[in-house]
Design a protein around this motif. Structure first.
Motif, PDB file in Angstrom:
ATOM      1  N   ILE A  41     -78.147 -47.271  40.996  1.00  0.00           N
ATOM      2  CA  ILE A  41     -78.674 -46.147  40.898  1.00  0.00           C
ATOM      3  C   ILE A  41     -79.955 -45.236  41.663  1.00  0.00           C
ATOM      4  N   TYR A  42     -80.763 -45.806  42.116  1.00  0.00           N
ATOM      5  CA  TYR A  42     -81.429 -45.230  43.572  1.00  0.00           C
ATOM      6  C   TYR A  42     -80.633 -45.244  44.760  1.00  0.00           C
ATOM      7  N   ARG A  43     -79.667 -46.308  45.345  1.00  0.00           N
ATOM      8  CA  ARG A  43     -79.003 -46.571  46.146  1.00  0.00           C
ATOM      9  C   ARG A  43     -77.459 -44.317  46.336  1.00  0.00           C
ATOM     10  N   TRP A  44     -77.168 -44.956  44.901  1.00  0.00           N
ATOM     11  CA  TRP A  44     -76.801 -43.801  45.595  1.00  0.00           C
ATOM     12  C   TRP A  44     -76.888 -42.259  44.919  1.00  0.00           C
ATOM     13  N   LEU A  45     -78.278 -42.276  45.054  1.00  0.00           N
ATOM     14  CA  LEU A  45     -79.687 -41.615  44.931  1.00  0.00           C
ATOM     15  C   LEU A  45     -79.833 -40.812  46.630  1.00  0.00           C
ATOM     16  N   ASP A  46     -79.768 -41.857  46.816  1.00  0.00           N
ATOM     17  CA  ASP A  46     -80.554 -41.627  48.024  1.00  0.00           C
ATOM     18  C   ASP A  46     -78.787 -40.767  49.072  1.00  0.00           C
ATOM     19  N   ILE A  47     -78.245 -41.515  48.600  1.00  0.00           N
ATOM     20  CA  ILE A  47     -76.510 -40.866  49.159  1.00  0.00           C
ATOM     21  C   ILE A  47     -76.954 -39.600  48.830  1.00  0.00           C
ATOM     22  N   ALA A  48     -76.894 -39.108  47.560  1.00  0.00           N
ATOM     23  CA  ALA A  48     -76.364 -37.366  47.052  1.00  0.00           C
ATOM     24  C   ALA A  48     -77.711 -36.889  47.687  1.00  0.00           C
ATOM     25  N   MET A  49     -79.131 -36.992  48.100  1.00  0.00           N
ATOM     26  CA  MET A  49     -80.128 -36.639  48.566  1.00  0.00           C
ATOM     27  C   MET A  49     -79.262 -35.946  49.540  1.00  0.00           C
ATOM     28  N   ALA A  65     -63.006 -49.378  43.603  1.00  0.00           N
ATOM     29  CA  ALA A  65     -63.956 -47.943  42.584  1.00  0.00           C
ATOM     30  C   ALA A  65     -62.992 -46.725  41.577  1.00  0.00           C
ATOM     31  N   VAL A  66     -63.683 -46.824  40.640  1.00  0.00           N
ATOM     32  CA  VAL A  66     -63.272 -46.040  40.286  1.00  0.00           C
ATOM     33  C   VAL A  66     -64.923 -44.589  39.487  1.00  0.00           C
ATOM     34  N   ASP A  67     -63.852 -43.615  38.769  1.00  0.00           N
ATOM     35  CA  ASP A  67     -64.547 -42.273  38.299  1.00  0.00           C
ATOM     36  C   ASP A  67     -65.657 -42.000  39.764  1.00  0.00           C
ATOM     37  N   TRP A  68     -67.094 -41.209  38.817  1.00  0.00           N
ATOM     38  CA  TRP A  68     -68.213 -40.865  39.825  1.00  0.00           C
ATOM     39  C   TRP A  68     -68.586 -41.968  39.878  1.00  0.00           C
ATOM     40  N   PRO A  69     -69.742 -41.441  40.749  1.00  0.00           N
ATOM     41  CA  PRO A  69     -69.831 -41.090  42.280  1.00  0.00           C
ATOM     42  C   PRO A  69     -68.493 -40.851  43.345  1.00  0.00           C
ATOM     43  N   THR A  70     -68.291 -42.230  43.185  1.00  0.00           N
ATOM     44  CA  THR A  70     -66.953 -42.291  43.720  1.00  0.00           C
ATOM     45  C   THR A  70     -65.904 -41.281  44.393  1.00  0.00           C
ATOM     46  N   ALA A  71     -65.828 -40.846  43.120  1.00  0.00           N
ATOM     47  CA  ALA A  71     -64.390 -39.836  43.446  1.00  0.00           C
ATOM     48  C   ALA A  71     -64.750 -38.568  43.640  1.00  0.00           C
ATOM     49  N   PHE A 128     -81.267 -41.681  37.238  1.00  0.00           N
ATOM     50  CA  PHE A 128     -79.408 -41.889  37.103  1.00  0.00           C
ATOM     51  C   PHE A 128     -78.953 -40.260  36.824  1.00  0.00           C
ATOM     52  N   LEU A 129     -79.433 -39.390  36.584  1.00  0.00           N
ATOM     53  CA  LEU A 129     -79.362 -38.489  36.046  1.00  0.00           C
ATOM     54  C   LEU A 129     -79.319 -37.669  37.016  1.00  0.00           C
ATOM     55  N   ALA A 130     -80.914 -37.930  37.878  1.00  0.00           N
ATOM     56  CA  ALA A 130     -80.797 -36.972  38.986  1.00  0.00           C
ATOM     57  C   ALA A 130     -79.252 -37.588  39.780  1.00  0.00           C
ATOM     58  N   MET A 131     -78.886 -38.144  40.048  1.00  0.00           N
ATOM     59  CA  MET A 131     -77.923 -38.549  40.870  1.00  0.00           C
ATOM     60  C   MET A 131     -76.522 -38.217  39.862  1.00  0.00           C
ATOM     61  N   ASP A 132     -76.597 -38.526  38.864  1.00  0.00           N
ATOM     62  CA  ASP A 132     -75.371 -37.265  38.294  1.00  0.00           C
ATOM     63  C   ASP A 132     -75.490 -36.429  38.417  1.00  0.00           C
ATOM     64  N   ARG A 133     -76.229 -35.449  38.339  1.00  0.00           N
ATOM     65  CA  ARG A 133     -76.526 -34.220  38.272  1.00  0.00           C
ATOM     66  C   ARG A 133     -76.436 -33.358  39.842  1.00  0.00           C
ATOM     67  N   MET A 134     -76.834 -34.422  41.165  1.00  0.00           N
ATOM     68  CA  MET A 134     -76.331 -33.572  42.757  1.00  0.00           C
ATOM     69  C   MET A 134     -74.848 -34.498  42.616  1.00  0.00           C
ATOM     70  N   SER A 135     -74.547 -35.498  42.671  1.00  0.00           N
ATOM     71  CA  SER A 135     -73.270 -35.931  43.049  1.00  0.00           C
ATOM     72  C   SER A 135     -72.344 -35.483  42.548  1.00  0.00           C
ATOM     73  N   VAL A 136     -71.714 -34.854  40.933  1.00  0.00           N
ATOM     74  CA  VAL A 136     -70.881 -34.369  40.493  1.00  0.00           C
ATOM     75  C   VAL A 136     -70.923 -32.817  40.249  1.00  0.00           C
ATOM     76  N   GLY A 143     -72.790 -26.799  40.430  1.00  0.00           N
ATOM     77  CA  GLY A 143     -73.186 -26.599  38.767  1.00  0.00           C
ATOM     78  C   GLY A 143     -72.538 -25.610  37.871  1.00  0.00           C
ATOM     79  N   SER A 144     -72.031 -24.919  38.142  1.00  0.00           N
ATOM     80  CA  SER A 144     -70.736 -24.783  37.023  1.00  0.00           C
ATOM     81  C   SER A 144     -69.658 -25.509  35.974  1.00  0.00           C
ATOM     82  N   ILE A 145     -70.790 -26.100  35.160  1.00  0.00           N
ATOM     83  CA  ILE A 145     -69.669 -26.671  34.512  1.00  0.00           C
ATOM     84  C   ILE A 145     -69.220 -26.921  33.377  1.00  0.00           C
TER      85      ILE A 145
END
Length: 220
Positions: A41-49, A65-71, A128-136, A143-145
């Motif tokens: 999670i933290y590795r993906w969060l670093d990328i999102a940041m 790999a499939v799904d978000w955040p890969t996509a 995890f939630l921060a990574m999801d917010r930033m990357s997806v 932000g317009s989900i």
């Protein structure tokens, strides 16, 4: 990395994960898989940041790999793994939007206070939630989900961009309802003597998601 799913979440990505693993392309990464392994999670969060990505380190041990955040990083991954085949999962845009609002982007009056309490208890869930917010939510949808017109526009533009930028011999545009034949033909593997997996339907989404949230709450 042999196969990369570049379709948005809620287009049958969990079914595709199971199918790829059945065909010998596992382990297959997925948002749920990330939740199972908090250090990732933290590795993906670093990328999102915006930090540099060590894709090989991030996907060590995974063959697909499939799904978000890969996509959300499909261009970067397509470039980094030039030999990988890409699968663009699709479905009717209206039904896709409705599915996102009933599952991954569901509105709930209790969501904010419960999320706040959960985040205080679990740094892993907070990350995890921060990574999801930033990357997806931010990277993909700005932000317009909950704006239907915007969401469908982004969804359709994503499909058009992938199809325009990826050579046709490297890309399969695929509806999981088509079953094994198109997928196996594209990958050049035999069709299994088993039903195509049907996973994570709307009715079971909350149960599956809660299972992973509980694991994150138990981690530190």
């Amino acid at each position: 990395m042999q196969v990369i799913g570049v379709g948005f979440g809620r287009t049958g990505t969990y079914s595709l994960k199971s199918a790829l693993e059945r065909l010998g392309y596992g382990p297959c990464d997925h948002m749920y898989e990330i939740a199972e392994h908090p250090p990732r999670i933290y590795r993906w969060l670093d990328i999102a940041m915006g930090h540099s990505a060590d894709w090989d380190g991030l996907f060590a041990g995974y063959n697909s790999a499939v799904d978000w955040p890969t996509a959300a990083y499909w261009r970067e991954l397509a470039d980094h793994y030039p030999e990988a085949k890409l699968i663009l999962t699709v479905r009717d845009a209206e039904r896709w939007y409705e599915s996102t609002q009933a599952t991954v982007f569901k509105r709930s009056p209790l969501a904010r206070p419960l999320t706040w309490l959960a985040e205080r208890k679990s740094p892993a869930l907070r990350a995890f939630l921060a990574m999801d917010r930033m990357s997806v939510e931010q990277r993909v949808f700005g932000g317009s989900i909950h704006d239907k017109r915007h969401m469908i526009s982004v969804y359709e533009q994503h499909i058009a961009d992938v199809q325009a930028e990826i050579p046709s011999d490297r890309l399969l545009t695929y509806n999981v309802g088509e079953g094994w034949e198109p997928l196996c033909g594209f990958l050049g593997v035999p069709v299994p003597d088993a039903p195509f997996p049907k996973k994570n339907e709307r009715s079971g989404f909350s149960r599956e998601s809660n299972k992973h949230i509980q694991k994150l709450l138990a981690s530190r």
